[in-house]
Enzyme design. Sequence first.
Site, PDB file in Angstrom:
ATOM      1  N   GLU A 187       0.862  -1.185   0.000  1.00  0.00           N
ATOM      2  CA  GLU A 187       0.000   0.000   0.000  1.00  0.00           C
ATOM      3  C   GLU A 187       0.893   1.228   0.000  1.00  0.00           C
ATOM      4  OE1 GLU A 187      -2.744   0.154   3.359  1.00  0.00           O
ATOM      5  OE2 GLU A 187      -2.540   2.326   3.416  1.00  0.00           O
ATOM      6  N   ASP A 208      -3.371   4.140  -2.288  1.00  0.00           N
ATOM      7  CA  ASP A 208      -4.412   4.378  -1.305  1.00  0.00           C
ATOM      8  C   ASP A 208      -4.681   5.858  -1.120  1.00  0.00           C
ATOM      9  OD1 ASP A 208      -6.256   3.358   0.669  1.00  0.00           O
ATOM     10  OD2 ASP A 208      -4.926   4.221   2.173  1.00  0.00           O
TER      11      ASP A 208
END
Lengths: 282, 282, 282, 282, 282, 282
Positions: A187, A208
Amino acid sequence: MHITELIRFITEDAPAGDITSEILAGGKECRAIITVNEAGIIAGLTESGMLFSHFGAQVVSSRHDGEQVEAETAIMELAGDAAAILLVERTALNIIGRMSGIASTTRKFVDAAHRINPDIRIAATRKTCPGMRLLDKKAVAIGGGEPHRTGLSDMFLIKDNHLALVPLEEAIRKVRVASVYRKIEVEVSTAGDAVRAAAAGADIVMLDNVPPALMKKTLGELESRGLRNNVILEASGGINASNLATYAALDLDVLSLGILTHSVKNMDVSLEVLKGAKSFSL
Amino acid sequence: MHITELIRFITEDAPAGDITSEILAGGKECRAIITVNEAGIIAGLTESGMLFSHFGAQVVSSRHDGEQVEAETAIMELAGDAAAILLVERTALNIIGRMSGIASTTRKFVDAAHRINPDIRIAATRKTCPGMRLLDKKAVAIGGGEPHRTGLSDMFLIKDNHLALVPLEEAIRKVRVASVYRKIEVEVSTAGDAVRAAAAGADIVMLDNVPPALMKKTLGELESRGLRNNVILEASGGINASNLATYAALDLDVLSLGILTHSVKNMDVSLEVLKGAKSFSL
Amino acid sequence: MHITELIRFITEDAPAGDITSEILAGGKECRAIITVNEAGIIAGLTESGMLFSHFGAQVVSSRHDGEQVEAETAIMELAGDAAAILLVERTALNIIGRMSGIASTTRKFVDAAHRINPDIRIAATRKTCPGMRLLDKKAVAIGGGEPHRTGLSDMFLIKDNHLALVPLEEAIRKVRVASVYRKIEVEVSTAGDAVRAAAAGADIVMLDNVPPALMKKTLGELESRGLRNNVILEASGGINASNLATYAALDLDVLSLGILTHSVKNMDVSLEVLKGAKSFSL
Amino acid sequence: MHITELIRFITEDAPAGDITSEILAGGKECRAIITVNEAGIIAGLTESGMLFSHFGAQVVSSRHDGEQVEAETAIMELAGDAAAILLVERTALNIIGRMSGIASTTRKFVDAAHRINPDIRIAATRKTCPGMRLLDKKAVAIGGGEPHRTGLSDMFLIKDNHLALVPLEEAIRKVRVASVYRKIEVEVSTAGDAVRAAAAGADIVMLDNVPPALMKKTLGELESRGLRNNVILEASGGINASNLATYAALDLDVLSLGILTHSVKNMDVSLEVLKGAKSFSL
Amino acid sequence: MHITELIRFITEDAPAGDITSEILAGGKECRAIITVNEAGIIAGLTESGMLFSHFGAQVVSSRHDGEQVEAETAIMELAGDAAAILLVERTALNIIGRMSGIASTTRKFVDAAHRINPDIRIAATRKTCPGMRLLDKKAVAIGGGEPHRTGLSDMFLIKDNHLALVPLEEAIRKVRVASVYRKIEVEVSTAGDAVRAAAAGADIVMLDNVPPALMKKTLGELESRGLRNNVILEASGGINASNLATYAALDLDVLSLGILTHSVKNMDVSLEVLKGAKSFSL
Amino acid sequence: MHITELIRFITEDAPAGDITSEILAGGKECRAIITVNEAGIIAGLTESGMLFSHFGAQVVSSRHDGEQVEAETAIMELAGDAAAILLVERTALNIIGRMSGIASTTRKFVDAAHRINPDIRIAATRKTCPGMRLLDKKAVAIGGGEPHRTGLSDMFLIKDNHLALVPLEEAIRKVRVASVYRKIEVEVSTAGDAVRAAAAGADIVMLDNVPPALMKKTLGELESRGLRNNVILEASGGINASNLATYAALDLDVLSLGILTHSVKNMDVSLEVLKGAKSFSL
């Protein structure tokens, strides 16, 4: 989900039995139908059927999980001990209602995204209802979505909270040493970190909470370094009906949406005990 | 909900452990905070704290279930084994997110209804998420709502499906013979049946899917027969934000809303591992 | 009680199997009959039948729960795998023996009380055997008794230990705020407190360990204040066969007796494997 | 019995929590004492203490399992969260009441038998309450009795129902082939079969429902054949307080009594929350 | 593995308690040491420590999982209730013995393979002992091996039995449609199928029961088509100590060996209660 | 082992289902055969058949537990839902493989010992795989071995660690007081202690890690004191294929071997889905 786990949902609803139906319906036979009151993709029929059967009612006929149905459609006909049917009723409706709600919403997002980008996937997150994870994920798949990982045991997902503890390249190296049988996702929230993750061998990069403009920039940087095709690109964070088109138009592989499972609107579905003995055909 | 049941939620998420965090966070200490990203009534802190503690993390400080908080409020600070905190993270956030979502929505309905009728109750139904019934109901209570019956074992609720099998007066008589320690509620959809139920000794009459105009008529008939004060009157079926005021203005005792638990929007809540070791005070 | 819970009773008796019967009866077919050796109300046949069936034996015929039978009556005939029948034998007999003992005793108290006051109820308490609560309560109902609350989750019962912490009126007010779907019972031991409880809105007043003379006085005070018909009056504490008549003669609604479940004498019941293959009819 | 099994007894009593105490006692600290209201041997304190501790209450002081106490004796003092104490109260009292009842009765039979025959043992059977087997057997041991086999897995007991399927000598031979680590007991009802069992190598011979006169004859036959000292002799069937002396006077090793566990009268025991904060010493 | 699952191993060993130690060791304090009697990699200390602690014994000191130890090394010192230590003893030794056996064997294979090919991985299969899967896999990892998939839920493994039902390319296409978050492995036994699998997008190709000569041919074909670097190549089937070198010399990525877990020789490990009270340091 | 426990093995392998087979085999019917690839005694067919049946596959035909089979023998034929067969496949093979491995090894030791001493028993220990104790012991019995005690609850075994806490004679006396329904075994390592144990009334004396020469001396001392026939003599510790003959030649009753269960080599067994629909007969 195995029958022994489904039975727990009945125990949750009736720890000491269905005290009303045991008195009023015990020993009575009836027929009943389950009807959806709005159009959508139905799901949860498999699990509901398993429960009705376990408690001794007969599933006379049933539509199938994944079918698109219109409002006011009969989806299951039951026969047998009225007390058994009424014991299971609400649990079955809650399962069908939630799973069908998830499947229907998923299908809408999938269709909307595919109109713009036929190859993009709409994925679920782990923001599911505790106790219903497996069925929430199954409903996403029934709706044409990508279930993503089931939980913490099936793939490596290096999140921001891990990166607060371990540098990105070291984190990827460490999990790769542990196993090559699971994909590695990282992420990130900047183009630079996306490039680092791809270069370090991540299979999947999750962008993200990255605004679309920065997404584009990130894609450009990955392409210019020849890394774009090495990774699956997932966008996550705040994607919803109003901004889906913008994300779908980007050259991404997956859009993951918490909204599929953390903000579910159950499909309206009900069960009616038939007063007479007349059957009906689906 | 007992700790042994809460642990099942962790098993659901991590049947073979948190494979990423065991490698990246095992043996590391950290501090972490949970923050709500929108205003509302918080709930689920008790259960989350139990889970973090069970797995060896320390709850350094915590706000309390039922508090109204603003967006961007830190609600819990944790310290200890990073792998334990990350193992529990998503389950805790799912619990807090769902329970706070339910509590906040309930509070809104309660406040809106009380502005019109300070004595009316906003009740939940059994349209909860399987596996989360007890916590869904608890969240309703935390939000100021009435949890209604927990399930099929705690009161007599004679529904239309029972009345398809047994005449109304007989049904009431039969359950009253069985026990006087539980209230008897009857679901009806006409003024006539409401009168019959009240006359036959129901403690609660649920007017299901009755339009407001007919509700009024029903109330009138009950009053004219001197039965109004003998029963608690519950309206049910399709009550939502747009029509709440109409129902609240009637002389009813309870409005029950499936929407509180069957169409939940989780509160947005997140956990951040602090990079440095600095603590903070709530 | 669900089959998965009944199976636990077998595991309790045979954690590593029935080592004798596996060697001596494995692979042998037989017929067997269960006989009661004293007259009474039989109960537990449903649960026993579920267990025999689960382990592969056939219930050829069976009398029904709640029937009054004479001594030396055959109540169930079984056929099939002898090892299965012998595995379940003792657990089934213990269930039938205890439940029938409870049902028979309950019936005796009910009959004795009804001869004096046909409207009075004989209720059980929570003084049951741990692990058998649901079946103990069911046996009371089969015997014509009132099961009272199942446990701590189904009604509000404000006992002396609560009143040591919260004043009576405040206690009633607090639980009523929490829910109107459950009855409120208050345990008192003086006429004054009975009046306070009734005046404050208790649905049921339990007069605990109050001598009959004071019971009468209490009834008088309630009547003189017009509160008698507002409440269900339960007498509790030390009621037994020798003083039942005195209590039954008072204008009370319920007599609750711990003795029904805390001092059970099992009915004498036995299982015999038939040597020949001859069947018999019940 | 392990804590995870004891917790099930709480779940049985409070599947959705202790709804009264959570409202009235939540967040309050108190002290409480458990008192026995009749003399006897106390048991179940270990298990009760485990439960109170698990739910967060503190066992300030406690008498010990197996002690002989007088009526009106305080046997345990508790302190801490009032809601936890009240949640566990009834389950703890049911455990203590039943186990102490069993232990006290067992002690009486043991003492009565020993006055006549100091070497004879008083044994329990498997006629226990389902769900409580282990604690019923433990209570017998606490009372000075012999627990006999725990269940079907720990020794070979060849009963009449086995002998309906397999001849006696063959049955003994078969189980002896299977294992020499478990004793072999054979149930017989005639002197002849007792001799056959002893001759075939049974470790224990149970004389079931044999009148005292025939017992004597059986003993004589065993002695005359030099088999008496090869076996442990157990008498079973209908032994009670009125005929105990007769059986105890015979040259037997064990008298087994179903009455110890199938017809239990719970000891009267109660818990009182102390109004003030004053402690007391046991 | 969570403590609630580890406790099941104790229940398996002692469903009715440790009847010898309760009598002989109850209430006694002692110190004890666990010693390995042969050299190797130790594992299972974490799980054993959790069990001893749960039952009330104190882990005074302990070596760590994964350490290489010599024969006659003390690896754990315990103190506390002797009955608790003896209750857990055998279960702990069985866990340590089996896990250390697996870890030590794995390490030997890893070392042997790495002497020839430092990049090759030694992987486990699912041929584990039922009930011990997670700990078997963990032991492989502790020994430096690759655990491979945990079970049927974490990756796509298309085996010969699937290919009996669905053509290879279709099978790959179908699972890829379902999810991109899990690797796809295909089991093949010919060079042709290996090429087909790699060409169709398999992430991992398992060459099952392929003789080394054919392995080489397969590698050549994959390389000549530019497919070698697209896939992870796993050899499986009959690899053992005598042929390991041959396989390790090939240009493969993973050798998977059932022998690591389906033919385990437990490490010899024992627990000794110290007679005196003298401590010792590890 | 009960079906509910066997299902746990499936949950262990497939907590979120068999993701490959659900996609590739769902809705397909097939036939499959299980074949052993080496000669030996087969075991585990009962348990495997229960699992296949539970999940909906049909056991068309099956060999029986305990049969001696040659390599390449078909031992079970299955038909039905391919996804069910593939879900259970590995668990069934692991059960059959391990149990058959244990049974076959046991049989070899039994046969080897009986050639020298037809009356000697080959016994298992508690050094089993956690989670498989009952099936490990059952496999020993199927192989003709003596299972010994199941666990800590079924007999008194006074080991060296107990004797570190209590003198030998006192230990025997204490457990005999507790119960006469269980045999008493004492572990000793000197001739002197063997004599003490036998004299004090032990039923079984285990000579642990005693060299054969000392064994002989011990036997002599027991005989000279007339104690030999009072006890069962078990030799334990380091008995294996190479020294079995020496031990078997001594006048002992039982040889117990940890190797039967702590160092298992699974029998090689596999399942093949048949491509066509042709059946075959066993």
